[in-house]
Design a protein around this motif. Sequence first.
Motif, PDB file in Angstrom:
ATOM      1  N   MET A 127      -2.596  74.640  83.725  1.00  0.00           N
ATOM      2  CA  MET A 127      -3.250  73.342  83.779  1.00  0.00           C
ATOM      3  C   MET A 127      -2.352  72.312  84.462  1.00  0.00           C
ATOM      4  SD  MET A 127      -4.830  71.129  80.580  1.00  0.00           S
ATOM      5  CE  MET A 127      -3.364  71.352  79.553  1.00  0.00           C
ATOM      6  N   ALA A 128      -1.078  72.286  84.076  1.00  0.00           N
ATOM      7  CA  ALA A 128      -0.138  71.351  84.696  1.00  0.00           C
ATOM      8  C   ALA A 128       0.024  71.663  86.183  1.00  0.00           C
ATOM      9  CB  ALA A 128       1.212  71.415  83.985  1.00  0.00           C
ATOM     10  N   TYR A 129       0.127  72.941  86.514  1.00  0.00           N
ATOM     11  CA  TYR A 129       0.266  73.360  87.916  1.00  0.00           C
ATOM     12  C   TYR A 129      -0.938  72.909  88.721  1.00  0.00           C
ATOM     13  CZ  TYR A 129       1.452  76.473  91.832  1.00  0.00           C
ATOM     14  OH  TYR A 129       1.784  76.984  93.071  1.00  0.00           O
ATOM     15  N   ALA A 130      -2.141  73.069  88.147  1.00  0.00           N
ATOM     16  CA  ALA A 130      -3.365  72.655  88.840  1.00  0.00           C
ATOM     17  C   ALA A 130      -3.379  71.143  89.070  1.00  0.00           C
ATOM     18  CB  ALA A 130      -4.589  73.075  88.030  1.00  0.00           C
ATOM     19  N   GLY A 131      -3.021  70.385  88.028  1.00  0.00           N
ATOM     20  CA  GLY A 131      -3.010  68.936  88.170  1.00  0.00           C
ATOM     21  C   GLY A 131      -1.959  68.457  89.144  1.00  0.00           C
ATOM     22  N   LEU A 132      -0.778  69.036  89.086  1.00  0.00           N
ATOM     23  CA  LEU A 132       0.314  68.633  89.978  1.00  0.00           C
ATOM     24  C   LEU A 132       0.013  68.967  91.429  1.00  0.00           C
ATOM     25  CD1 LEU A 132       3.271  69.869  87.735  1.00  0.00           C
ATOM     26  CD2 LEU A 132       2.831  67.480  88.356  1.00  0.00           C
TER      27      LEU A 132
ATOM     28  N   PHE B  43      15.102  73.230  82.476  1.00  0.00           N
ATOM     29  CA  PHE B  43      13.965  73.223  83.389  1.00  0.00           C
ATOM     30  C   PHE B  43      13.960  72.002  84.308  1.00  0.00           C
ATOM     31  CE2 PHE B  43      12.080  76.333  80.363  1.00  0.00           C
ATOM     32  CZ  PHE B  43      11.884  77.352  81.290  1.00  0.00           C
ATOM     33  N   ILE B  44      14.550  70.887  83.882  1.00  0.00           N
ATOM     34  CA  ILE B  44      14.723  69.756  84.804  1.00  0.00           C
ATOM     35  C   ILE B  44      15.720  70.145  85.890  1.00  0.00           C
ATOM     36  CG2 ILE B  44      15.639  67.413  85.026  1.00  0.00           C
ATOM     37  CD1 ILE B  44      14.484  66.845  82.230  1.00  0.00           C
ATOM     38  N   TRP B  45      16.812  70.778  85.474  1.00  0.00           N
ATOM     39  CA  TRP B  45      17.776  71.263  86.465  1.00  0.00           C
ATOM     40  C   TRP B  45      17.129  72.280  87.403  1.00  0.00           C
ATOM     41  CZ3 TRP B  45      19.247  76.360  87.185  1.00  0.00           C
ATOM     42  CH2 TRP B  45      20.255  76.573  88.155  1.00  0.00           C
ATOM     43  N   TYR B  46      16.320  73.185  86.839  1.00  0.00           N
ATOM     44  CA  TYR B  46      15.663  74.213  87.655  1.00  0.00           C
ATOM     45  C   TYR B  46      14.703  73.573  88.658  1.00  0.00           C
ATOM     46  CZ  TYR B  46      13.097  78.457  88.894  1.00  0.00           C
ATOM     47  OH  TYR B  46      12.510  79.494  89.582  1.00  0.00           O
ATOM     48  N   PHE B  47      14.008  72.534  88.251  1.00  0.00           N
ATOM     49  CA  PHE B  47      13.140  71.789  89.172  1.00  0.00           C
ATOM     50  C   PHE B  47      13.945  71.204  90.320  1.00  0.00           C
ATOM     51  CE2 PHE B  47      11.995  67.228  89.907  1.00  0.00           C
ATOM     52  CZ  PHE B  47      11.026  67.461  90.885  1.00  0.00           C
ATOM     53  N   LEU B  48      15.060  70.563  89.999  1.00  0.00           N
ATOM     54  CA  LEU B  48      15.897  69.964  91.045  1.00  0.00           C
ATOM     55  C   LEU B  48      16.498  71.037  91.961  1.00  0.00           C
ATOM     56  CD1 LEU B  48      17.754  67.306  88.866  1.00  0.00           C
ATOM     57  CD2 LEU B  48      15.841  66.912  90.426  1.00  0.00           C
ATOM     58  N   GLU B  49      16.877  72.166  91.373  1.00  0.00           N
ATOM     59  CA  GLU B  49      17.483  73.255  92.137  1.00  0.00           C
ATOM     60  C   GLU B  49      16.443  73.998  92.977  1.00  0.00           C
ATOM     61  OE1 GLU B  49      20.452  76.032  93.402  1.00  0.00           O
ATOM     62  OE2 GLU B  49      20.581  74.050  92.477  1.00  0.00           O
ATOM     63  N   ASN B  50      15.326  74.299  92.377  1.00  0.00           N
ATOM     64  CA  ASN B  50      14.300  75.111  93.051  1.00  0.00           C
ATOM     65  C   ASN B  50      13.629  74.353  94.182  1.00  0.00           C
ATOM     66  OD1 ASN B  50      13.087  77.767  92.975  1.00  0.00           O
ATOM     67  ND2 ASN B  50      11.165  76.764  92.405  1.00  0.00           N
ATOM     68  N   THR B  51      13.563  73.041  94.054  1.00  0.00           N
ATOM     69  CA  THR B  51      12.963  72.216  95.107  1.00  0.00           C
ATOM     70  C   THR B  51      14.006  71.721  96.091  1.00  0.00           C
ATOM     71  OG1 THR B  51      13.164  70.287  93.644  1.00  0.00           O
ATOM     72  CG2 THR B  51      11.050  71.443  93.661  1.00  0.00           C
ATOM     73  N   GLN B  52      15.261  72.112  95.869  1.00  0.00           N
ATOM     74  CA  GLN B  52      16.400  71.773  96.754  1.00  0.00           C
ATOM     75  C   GLN B  52      16.671  70.265  96.816  1.00  0.00           C
ATOM     76  OE1 GLN B  52      15.477  73.774 100.502  1.00  0.00           O
ATOM     77  NE2 GLN B  52      16.469  75.630  99.762  1.00  0.00           N
TER      78      GLN B  52
ATOM     79  N   PHE C  90       7.866  70.874  82.887  1.00  0.00           N
ATOM     80  CA  PHE C  90       8.935  70.872  83.883  1.00  0.00           C
ATOM     81  C   PHE C  90       9.040  72.219  84.603  1.00  0.00           C
ATOM     82  CE2 PHE C  90      10.705  67.334  81.190  1.00  0.00           C
ATOM     83  CZ  PHE C  90      10.527  66.350  82.151  1.00  0.00           C
ATOM     84  N   PHE C  91       8.728  73.313  83.912  1.00  0.00           N
ATOM     85  CA  PHE C  91       8.716  74.627  84.550  1.00  0.00           C
ATOM     86  C   PHE C  91       7.607  74.676  85.611  1.00  0.00           C
ATOM     87  CE2 PHE C  91       8.512  79.496  83.655  1.00  0.00           C
ATOM     88  CZ  PHE C  91       9.235  79.743  84.810  1.00  0.00           C
TER      89      PHE C  91
END
Length: 296
Positions: free
Chosen positions: A144-149, A282-291, A23-24
């Motif tokens: 690895m996750a960043y690369a795949g995403l 980190f789910i909240w941070y994903f929602l917040e960071n991606t607006q 999620f990070f």
Amino acid sequence: MFKISSWKHLRIPFSFYLMPVYFFALALTPNHNPERILLVFVALHLFLYPSSNGYNSYFDKDEKSIGGLRNPPKVSKGLYYLSMIFLGIALGLGLQINVAFASMLLVYGLVSMAYSHPLVRLKKYAYVSWLIAGFFQGAFTFCMAYAGLSDFGWEVFGMTHVLVPGLLTSVMLWGSYPLTQVYQHEEDSKRGDFTLSIKLGVQGTFLFSSVWFLLTGVLFAWYFLSRNQENAFLGFLMAMLPVVLYFLVWFYFVKKDPQKHVTYDWVMWMNRVSGLALNIFFIWYFLENTQILQVM
């Protein structure tokens, strides 16, 4: 063909505790794509991690409690084959994104095999296994996750804005990893696996982890504040509060009576508290960071 015991050793629910890294990475990924988000999540948490769990269980042949299994059943050859099938499925899913991502999954799988395979058995080397486990479950998995995403390749390991937050996850894991070994001293010693927790001793393990937890807080504070994300910094502190409180209470009881409180239950509740708190953050941070929250 595969016994119920083999499926139990995959410990699929245990993947929950490694989800914060995913999620990070998701929160910092600029190129969101629903298909890749699903593929990376499934490849990692439903197949790669369970494959690693099953493979290591097959060679460890634990008789006492292990992470996610209070009473591990006896292993059979079917567990070995099942873990290989799960690794193959993970690689197949990775190829749906690109060859580089699939090769990263393979590297992770091979390192996890080396952790327990008798020909290498990294687990018996206290500091080496600590460094490798923390790096691969943290920084390597993050990249690895960043690369795949993002549909990138191995070049992500040379990107500072990817590697730095990845290393932060490793610092966190380097702090918690010895705690996961603290109740297994007897069984690990019988196999000749002199883990870092055995080297440090029970109280030494807690002191060691407390230093790394403090370093984790300082580095995450620096990271969020350097990005002018005060809300994220405060959110991280709130997420870590129950984890630190649990750790301190546990340490207090351990100092009073180590034999009574250095147990599977205490370790698993530590995992549950930290896993739940960090996944929520980190789910909240994903929602917040991606607006996404602002849009909603």
